[in-house]
Scaffold this motif. Sequence first.
Motif, PDB file in Angstrom:
ATOM      1  N   GLU A 131       0.827  -1.206   0.000  1.00  0.00           N
ATOM      2  CA  GLU A 131       0.000   0.000   0.000  1.00  0.00           C
ATOM      3  C   GLU A 131       0.860   1.256   0.000  1.00  0.00           C
ATOM      4  OE1 GLU A 131      -2.419  -0.440   3.490  1.00  0.00           O
ATOM      5  OE2 GLU A 131      -3.524  -2.138   2.638  1.00  0.00           O
ATOM      6  N   ALA A 135       1.046   4.030  -3.002  1.00  0.00           N
ATOM      7  CA  ALA A 135       0.764   5.449  -2.746  1.00  0.00           C
ATOM      8  C   ALA A 135       1.933   6.322  -3.182  1.00  0.00           C
ATOM      9  CB  ALA A 135       0.473   5.662  -1.265  1.00  0.00           C
ATOM     10  N   ARG A 136       3.146   5.816  -2.972  1.00  0.00           N
ATOM     11  CA  ARG A 136       4.339   6.578  -3.367  1.00  0.00           C
ATOM     12  C   ARG A 136       4.416   6.731  -4.878  1.00  0.00           C
ATOM     13  NH1 ARG A 136       9.457   3.825  -1.248  1.00  0.00           N
ATOM     14  NH2 ARG A 136       8.420   4.189   0.729  1.00  0.00           N
ATOM     15  N   GLY A 138       1.843   6.813  -6.833  1.00  0.00           N
ATOM     16  CA  GLY A 138       0.708   7.628  -7.273  1.00  0.00           C
ATOM     17  C   GLY A 138      -0.307   6.830  -7.992  1.00  0.00           C
TER      18      GLY A 138
END
Length: 138
Positions: A131, A135-136, A138
């Motif tokens: 996760e 998220a890093r 994008g």
Amino acid sequence: MFRGFATISFTADDLGAASAWYAELLGVQPYYSFPPAPAEPAYVEFRVGDDEDELGIIDRRYAPGSAGDGPGGAVMFWHVDDLPGTLATLLRMGAVEHEPLTEREAGFATASVVDPFGNVLGVMHNPHYLEVLAARRG
């Protein structure tokens, strides 16, 4: 205060053999060796994974303290995408099962081995790691 994993250090009686074993396992050569060649190294370091985390291996003669006769110390768990396959590779390369593959809650799973040099190496499938990585990106 704590900003993230920086380096984990293992020890080995035969630093050359440990360096070669981990180079084969990780698919990379150490990026750092001290003292520099042509001297025989007392420490080597690899950069591993998405964040280039550092795995150092110290000649046991220079390691602080004593771990006793068996494996010990903290168990650092590395996220792997294929936990059963990674565990099979480690065992094929001469590691010995320390903790069998164990399914945990919420998609987490862990296992650990003792490498041929007496260090506990943890591997896991970690949904949180994935996760954060997603998220890093994008």
